[in-house]
Design a protein around this motif. Structure first.
Motif, PDB file in Angstrom:
ATOM      1  N   GLY A   1       0.808  -1.208   0.000  1.00 33.93           N
ATOM      2  CA  GLY A   1       0.000   0.000   0.000  1.00 33.93           C
ATOM      3  C   GLY A   1       0.842   1.258   0.000  1.00 33.93           C
ATOM      4  N   ILE A   2       1.926   1.275   0.782  1.00 31.94           N
ATOM      5  CA  ILE A   2       2.799   2.444   0.816  1.00 31.94           C
ATOM      6  C   ILE A   2       3.497   2.626  -0.532  1.00 31.94           C
ATOM      7  N   PHE A   3       3.980   1.530  -1.115  1.00 30.90           N
ATOM      8  CA  PHE A   3       4.630   1.614  -2.423  1.00 30.90           C
ATOM      9  C   PHE A   3       3.666   2.123  -3.486  1.00 30.90           C
ATOM     10  N   TRP A   4       2.457   1.571  -3.511  1.00 30.19           N
ATOM     11  CA  TRP A   4       1.466   1.979  -4.513  1.00 30.19           C
ATOM     12  C   TRP A   4       1.118   3.458  -4.378  1.00 30.19           C
ATOM     13  N   MET A   5       0.842   3.912  -3.156  1.00 34.99           N
ATOM     14  CA  MET A   5       0.452   5.298  -2.963  1.00 34.99           C
ATOM     15  C   MET A   5       1.622   6.247  -3.224  1.00 34.99           C
ATOM     16  N   ARG A   6       2.844   5.851  -2.873  1.00 39.88           N
ATOM     17  CA  ARG A   6       3.997   6.720  -3.123  1.00 39.88           C
ATOM     18  C   ARG A   6       4.182   6.946  -4.619  1.00 39.88           C
ATOM     19  N   GLN A   7       4.088   5.890  -5.399  1.00 36.23           N
ATOM     20  CA  GLN A   7       4.270   6.045  -6.847  1.00 36.23           C
ATOM     21  C   GLN A   7       3.179   6.925  -7.441  1.00 36.23           C
ATOM     22  N   TYR A   8       1.969   6.813  -6.932  1.00 38.13           N
ATOM     23  CA  TYR A   8       0.874   7.623  -7.474  1.00 38.13           C
ATOM     24  C   TYR A   8       1.012   9.079  -7.047  1.00 38.13           C
ATOM     25  N   ILE A   9       1.387   9.303  -5.787  1.00 41.76           N
ATOM     26  CA  ILE A   9       1.502  10.671  -5.282  1.00 41.76           C
ATOM     27  C   ILE A   9       2.595  11.429  -6.016  1.00 41.76           C
ATOM     28  N   GLN A  10       3.692  10.761  -6.364  1.00 43.03           N
ATOM     29  CA  GLN A  10       4.782  11.432  -7.061  1.00 43.03           C
ATOM     30  C   GLN A  10       4.334  12.048  -8.380  1.00 43.03           C
ATOM     31  N   GLY A  11       3.401  11.394  -9.064  1.00 42.53           N
ATOM     32  CA  GLY A  11       2.944  11.921 -10.341  1.00 42.53           C
ATOM     33  C   GLY A  11       1.696  12.770 -10.263  1.00 42.53           C
ATOM     34  N   ALA A  12       0.884  12.592  -9.213  1.00 42.00           N
ATOM     35  CA  ALA A  12      -0.416  13.269  -9.148  1.00 42.00           C
ATOM     36  C   ALA A  12      -0.387  14.554  -8.333  1.00 42.00           C
ATOM     37  N   VAL A  13       0.604  14.723  -7.471  1.00 45.37           N
ATOM     38  CA  VAL A  13       0.660  15.911  -6.607  1.00 45.37           C
ATOM     39  C   VAL A  13       1.876  16.743  -7.010  1.00 45.37           C
TER      40      VAL A  13
ATOM     41  N   GLN B   1      -1.511  20.053   4.335  1.00 43.99           N
ATOM     42  CA  GLN B   1      -1.061  19.708   2.983  1.00 43.99           C
ATOM     43  C   GLN B   1      -1.512  18.311   2.607  1.00 43.99           C
ATOM     44  N   TYR B   2      -1.397  17.396   3.561  1.00 44.97           N
ATOM     45  CA  TYR B   2      -1.821  16.015   3.299  1.00 44.97           C
ATOM     46  C   TYR B   2      -3.327  15.938   3.085  1.00 44.97           C
ATOM     47  N   TRP B   3      -4.094  16.584   3.936  1.00 42.63           N
ATOM     48  CA  TRP B   3      -5.546  16.415   3.918  1.00 42.63           C
ATOM     49  C   TRP B   3      -6.219  17.215   2.803  1.00 42.63           C
ATOM     50  N   HIS B   4      -5.775  18.438   2.583  1.00 44.91           N
ATOM     51  CA  HIS B   4      -6.468  19.328   1.645  1.00 44.91           C
ATOM     52  C   HIS B   4      -5.834  19.367   0.252  1.00 44.91           C
ATOM     53  N   VAL B   5      -4.573  18.956   0.128  1.00 44.98           N
ATOM     54  CA  VAL B   5      -3.905  19.020  -1.172  1.00 44.98           C
ATOM     55  C   VAL B   5      -3.684  17.628  -1.749  1.00 44.98           C
ATOM     56  N   ALA B   6      -3.082  16.723  -0.962  1.00 43.15           N
ATOM     57  CA  ALA B   6      -2.699  15.408  -1.488  1.00 43.15           C
ATOM     58  C   ALA B   6      -3.897  14.486  -1.649  1.00 43.15           C
ATOM     59  N   LEU B   7      -4.715  14.353  -0.612  1.00 42.80           N
ATOM     60  CA  LEU B   7      -5.809  13.370  -0.673  1.00 42.80           C
ATOM     61  C   LEU B   7      -6.792  13.624  -1.813  1.00 42.80           C
ATOM     62  N   PRO B   8      -7.248  14.859  -2.056  1.00 44.96           N
ATOM     63  CA  PRO B   8      -8.163  15.041  -3.196  1.00 44.96           C
ATOM     64  C   PRO B   8      -7.565  14.639  -4.534  1.00 44.96           C
ATOM     65  N   ALA B   9      -6.234  14.701  -4.670  1.00 47.80           N
ATOM     66  CA  ALA B   9      -5.595  14.380  -5.947  1.00 47.80           C
ATOM     67  C   ALA B   9      -5.364  12.890  -6.144  1.00 47.80           C
ATOM     68  N   VAL B  10      -5.430  12.100  -5.074  1.00 40.79           N
ATOM     69  CA  VAL B  10      -5.093  10.674  -5.171  1.00 40.79           C
ATOM     70  C   VAL B  10      -6.300   9.789  -4.861  1.00 40.79           C
ATOM     71  N   ARG B  11      -7.497  10.305  -5.042  1.00 36.24           N
ATOM     72  CA  ARG B  11      -8.678   9.501  -4.752  1.00 36.24           C
ATOM     73  C   ARG B  11      -8.788   8.235  -5.601  1.00 36.24           C
ATOM     74  N   PRO B  12      -8.421   8.248  -6.889  1.00 39.50           N
ATOM     75  CA  PRO B  12      -8.445   6.974  -7.639  1.00 39.50           C
ATOM     76  C   PRO B  12      -7.528   5.920  -7.035  1.00 39.50           C
ATOM     77  N   ALA B  13      -6.338   6.312  -6.601  1.00 41.22           N
ATOM     78  CA  ALA B  13      -5.428   5.351  -5.981  1.00 41.22           C
ATOM     79  C   ALA B  13      -5.981   4.848  -4.660  1.00 41.22           C
ATOM     80  N   LEU B  14      -6.617   5.723  -3.897  1.00 40.65           N
ATOM     81  CA  LEU B  14      -7.230   5.304  -2.641  1.00 40.65           C
ATOM     82  C   LEU B  14      -8.379   4.333  -2.887  1.00 40.65           C
ATOM     83  N   ALA B  15      -9.145   4.581  -3.959  1.00 42.68           N
ATOM     84  CA  ALA B  15     -10.249   3.671  -4.277  1.00 42.68           C
ATOM     85  C   ALA B  15      -9.731   2.282  -4.607  1.00 42.68           C
TER      86      ALA B  15
END
Length: 303
Positions: A179-191, A209-223
């Motif tokens: 999960g950490i690897f997957w989210m890290r790779q997605y965050i690097q390109g989406a945020v 920054q995490y709650w208001h900037v990062a999370l809205p941008a990575v919702r597909p990865a979270l899903a």
């Protein structure tokens, strides 16, 4: 005279070229249509093959075990579903085990989404001593078989008095390397880094920054991570069998295994229980998949 002939041949040549180009376009269009139809037929065949086990489970759950041993076997749904479901409720505490599984799967999924995304955000967007070394060490844990951790994990649960409780199923899996690897790779390109810098200039701290900037941008990865974690936790059998030492307090997969007896197995009853256990997964997949597809399409439109 020769000049007049050549002048007349020029339009004819142009018409011939246009006709050849038109026919070539028609042939290319026909090839594309054939390729599209072949692709759709291949995808349809793949869907039918992947859906057949679910259909066969439903057929077995609505018939009797004797119907399955017929030659040819029953291939259409029968009329014994309610009878088989009733026997499932008679033989195991289905609702109690279902409630335990829902609690464990939901709590584990929520904690995994929060902890893994928070750790991945830190690894992806912040530099600190040992960042790369810690992340590589984290990836090394993916190479270890999960079965190696069963005994140490159980000893730890006994020492902290969690053995036999649902805590022993929830908390050991709230942070995982995948999960950490997957989210890290997605965050690097989406945020984008520029967006985080603008948030810092506006006075946003780490959590904002995490709650208001990062999370809205990575919702597909979270899903996707939510679907994967929920299904994996729901279908887990080995660890709940070891950790829940009280036979009356089990998860759904362990309870369904109790339907198998040493001398005779009523497969219609087992398949009825399996069908009931699969239905919540279908609902969860539909809900998360819709969110995943909708957010992906929004990102495509913005791009």
């Amino acid at each position: 005279m020769s000049q007049a002939v050549s002048d007349k041949s020029i339009p004819a040549t142009r018409v011939g070229r246009a006709e050849r180009a038109r026919r070539a376009n028609q042939r290319a269009g026909a090839r594309r249509r054939v390729q599209r139809i072949a692709l759709h037929l291949l995808l349809l065949a793949g869907v039918l093959v992947s859906m057949f086990p679910f259909y066969w489970t439903a057929v077995m759950a609505t018939n009797t075990t004797e119907d399955m041993y017929r030659n040819p076997p029953a291939l259409v749904p029968g009329t014994h579903l309610l009878h088989n479901v009733h026997r499932v409720f008679q033989n195991i505490d289905f609702l109690g085990s279902l409630l335990n599984t829902v609690i464990v799967s939901s709590a584990t999924t929520l904690l995994v989404l929060f902890i893994d995304s928070l750790a991945a955000f830190t690894f992806a967007k912040f530099e600190f001593p040992g960042n790369r070394m810690l992340f590589r060490f984290l990836l090394l844990t993916l190479m270890l078989p999960a079965q190696l951790s069963l005994i140490p994990r159980f000893v730890l649960m006994v020492q902290i008095h969690w053995a036999g409780t649902l805590n022993s199923l929830i908390f050991p899996g709230v942070a995982n390397a995948f999960g950490i690897f997957w989210m890290r790779q997605y965050i690097q390109g989406a945020v984008p880094d520029e967006l985080l810098q603008a948030a810092r200039l506006d006075g946003c701290g780490f959590m904002r920054q995490y709650w208001h900037v990062a999370l809205p941008a990575v919702r597909p990865a979270l899903a996707f991570l939510g679907i994967y974690t929920f299904i994996t936790t729901w279908n887990d059998y080995a660890w709940p069998l070891i950790a829940l030492i009280n036979p009356k307090k089990v998860t759904l997969q362990v309870a369904l295994a109790q339907l198998n007896t040493a001398h005779h197995t009523d497969y219609s009853m087992v398949m009825a229980g399996t069908l009931l256990a699969v239905l919540p997964l279908v609902v969860v997949f539909i809900l998360f998949a819709r969110q995943f597809i909708r957010d992906v399409m929004k990102g495509a439109l913005r791009g």
